[in-house]
Design an enzyme around this catalytic site. Structure first.
Site, PDB file in Angstrom:
ATOM      1  N   ASN A 170       0.841  -1.205   0.000  1.00  0.00           N
ATOM      2  CA  ASN A 170       0.000   0.000   0.000  1.00  0.00           C
ATOM      3  C   ASN A 170       0.872   1.249   0.000  1.00  0.00           C
ATOM      4  O   ASN A 170       1.868   1.318   0.720  1.00  0.00           O
ATOM      5  CB  ASN A 170      -0.864  -0.025   1.270  1.00  0.00           C
ATOM      6  CG  ASN A 170      -1.962   1.017   1.308  1.00  0.00           C
ATOM      7  OD1 ASN A 170      -2.751   1.117   0.368  1.00  0.00           O
ATOM      8  ND2 ASN A 170      -2.029   1.788   2.378  1.00  0.00           N
ATOM      9  N   HIS A 206      -5.109   9.834  -1.708  1.00  0.00           N
ATOM     10  CA  HIS A 206      -5.373  11.086  -0.992  1.00  0.00           C
ATOM     11  C   HIS A 206      -5.155  12.228  -1.984  1.00  0.00           C
ATOM     12  O   HIS A 206      -4.019  12.491  -2.379  1.00  0.00           O
ATOM     13  CB  HIS A 206      -4.417  11.245   0.194  1.00  0.00           C
ATOM     14  CG  HIS A 206      -4.601  10.223   1.266  1.00  0.00           C
ATOM     15  ND1 HIS A 206      -5.731  10.160   2.043  1.00  0.00           N
ATOM     16  CD2 HIS A 206      -3.798   9.222   1.696  1.00  0.00           C
ATOM     17  CE1 HIS A 206      -5.618   9.167   2.914  1.00  0.00           C
ATOM     18  NE2 HIS A 206      -4.455   8.577   2.727  1.00  0.00           N
ATOM     19  N   ASP A 237      -9.669  10.078  -0.206  1.00  0.00           N
ATOM     20  CA  ASP A 237     -10.312  11.331   0.189  1.00  0.00           C
ATOM     21  C   ASP A 237      -9.860  12.417  -0.777  1.00  0.00           C
ATOM     22  O   ASP A 237      -8.770  12.340  -1.337  1.00  0.00           O
ATOM     23  CB  ASP A 237     -10.104  11.713   1.670  1.00  0.00           C
ATOM     24  CG  ASP A 237      -8.665  11.752   2.143  1.00  0.00           C
ATOM     25  OD1 ASP A 237      -7.742  11.779   1.298  1.00  0.00           O
ATOM     26  OD2 ASP A 237      -8.452  11.773   3.372  1.00  0.00           O
TER      27      ASP A 237
HETATM   28  C1  XIL Z   1      -3.650   8.513   9.519  1.00  0.00           C
HETATM   29  C2  XIL Z   1      -4.867   8.560  10.431  1.00  0.00           C
HETATM   30  O1  XIL Z   1      -6.001   8.889   9.641  1.00  0.00           O
HETATM   31  C3  XIL Z   1      -4.660   9.564  11.530  1.00  0.00           C
HETATM   32  O2  XIL Z   1      -5.715   9.492  12.472  1.00  0.00           O
HETATM   33  C4  XIL Z   1      -3.334   9.327  12.238  1.00  0.00           C
HETATM   34  O3  XIL Z   1      -3.092  10.369  13.166  1.00  0.00           O
HETATM   35  C5  XIL Z   1      -2.189   9.274  11.237  1.00  0.00           C
HETATM   36  O4  XIL Z   1      -2.474   8.283  10.259  1.00  0.00           O
HETATM   37  N1  XIL Z   1      -1.479   6.893   5.204  1.00  0.00           N
HETATM   38  C6  XIL Z   1      -1.895   5.788   5.910  1.00  0.00           C
HETATM   39  C7  XIL Z   1      -2.824   5.952   7.052  1.00  0.00           C
HETATM   40  O5  XIL Z   1      -1.554   4.661   5.529  1.00  0.00           O
HETATM   41  O6  XIL Z   1      -2.599   5.012   8.065  1.00  0.00           O
HETATM   42  C8  XIL Z   1      -2.784   7.342   7.614  1.00  0.00           C
HETATM   43  O7  XIL Z   1      -3.800   7.452   8.601  1.00  0.00           O
HETATM   44  C9  XIL Z   1      -2.942   8.372   6.532  1.00  0.00           C
HETATM   45  C10 XIL Z   1      -1.825   8.257   5.523  1.00  0.00           C
END
Ligand code: XIL
Length: 302
Positions: A170, A206, A237
């Site tokens: 991932n 993201h 998102d």
């Molecule tokens: C993020 C969470 O959403 C937050 O709550 C935490 O503080 C930090 O991690 N990549 C990932 C996720 O693989 O695990 C992350 O999640 C966002 C970026």
């Protein structure tokens, strides 16, 4: 169909969300989750610091809450994540090479064994590559002490621990074709050629105005699928609002539907209020759990 999960299922896909155990007791949160989604990813509760804050002493309470909630509602679970440089407890990062190797394999084995038979797919290794043009591995305790072979070792250990779970790599900024995704592509190709167990690649997805949905998103997903792995959109998102945000979501859904090996999509949270992007509004439900234009667009595209 009238919900994200049922509509995705009608297309042979799932539609998931990240879930935080601390919000399961809020009725609007839980009812939106239970109505709309059929896959769940614990947002933080399965990370190394959450489950093994002390070496070889495991605490699964919060993660178990999410898994049992999901199972009770007929939702599947993505495991996130076993080997990651972030949210890694200090004790692990400070180990020497031999100790770190055995701690990594012990962590994978114990966590996967606890959830054996309950996890659809595990993010075995998360974010191992650097951003930018180098295509190099990211510096981390694993990379720096164990060398590049740690990813292969993690996947082999994971296959032994739970042969029934799909094993994913991932990452983010791998959504379009670029040096980083090319490097991941080369790794996956090599793994498939040499029989290293890997079943899926997760594209976090993201997106924001600096990093919009790439024009070659679908083509990039397709080239990975052509290597013989499933594709999963794992942490979707998209910053923004209104029709522009809705149009971006539509692109992502259409790309997944156009790639037959795209197994499903997961958005990184139920409501804007609890998004990790606390200042933004990147999700499908607003702070009052009202369906946003992005929701309507996703449902229409599915
Ligand atoms: C993020 C969470 O959403 C937050 O709550 C935490 O503080 C930090 O991690 N990549 C990932 C996720 O693989 O695990 C992350 O999640 C966002 C970026």
């Amino acid at each position: 169909a009238t919900t994200l999960g049922a509509s995705a299922a009608a297309k042979g896909r799932y539609f998931g969300t990240a879930v935080a155990a601390g919000h399961l007791g809020e009725s609007a949160y839980a009812s939106t989750l239970d109505t709309e989604f059929n896959m769940v990813t614990p947002e933080n509760e399965m990370k190394w610091d959450a489950v093994e804050g002390t070496r070889n002493s495991f605490s699964f309470g919060s993660a178990d809450q999410i898994v049992s909630h999901a199972q009770g509602k007929g939702m599947r679970v993505r495991g996130h994540t076993l080997v990651w440089h972030s949210q890694l407890p200090g004790w692990a990062g400070g180990l020497g090479a031999d100790d770190l190797r055995s701690a990594m394999n012990n962590h994978i084995t114990k966590v996967m064994d606890h959830y054996k038979g309950k996890i659809y797919a595990w993010d075995v290794v998360n974010e191992a590559y650097q951003d930018g043009s180098s295509g190099a591995r990211r510096s981390s305790p694993f990379q720096d002490k164990l060398g590049s072979g740690y990813i292969e070792e993690a996947f082999r250990t994971a296959r032994t621990a739970d042969p029934g779970a799909k094993l994913c790599y991932n990452d983010y900024n791998t959504d379009g074709q670029n040096a980083k995704s090319n490097a991941v592509y080369a790794m996956v190709k090599d793994f498939k050629q040499r029989g290293v167990p890997i079943d899926c690649v997760g594209f976090q997805s993201h997106f924001n105005s600096n990093s919009p949905v790439p024009g070659d998103y679908q083509a990039n997903l397709q080239r990975f699928a052509d290597l013989g792995v499933d594709i999963q959109i794992t942490e979707l998102d998209i910053e923004g609002s209104g029709s522009a945000q809705a149009a971006s979501y539509t692109k992502v859904v259409n790309a997944c539907l156009a790639v037959s090996r795209c197994a499903g999509l997961t958005v990184w949270g139920v409501t804007d209020t609890y998004s990790w992007r606390s200042s933004g509004t990147p999700l499908l439900f607003d702070g009052d759990y009202r369906k946003k234009p992005a929701y309507t667009a996703v449902l229409a595209a599915l």
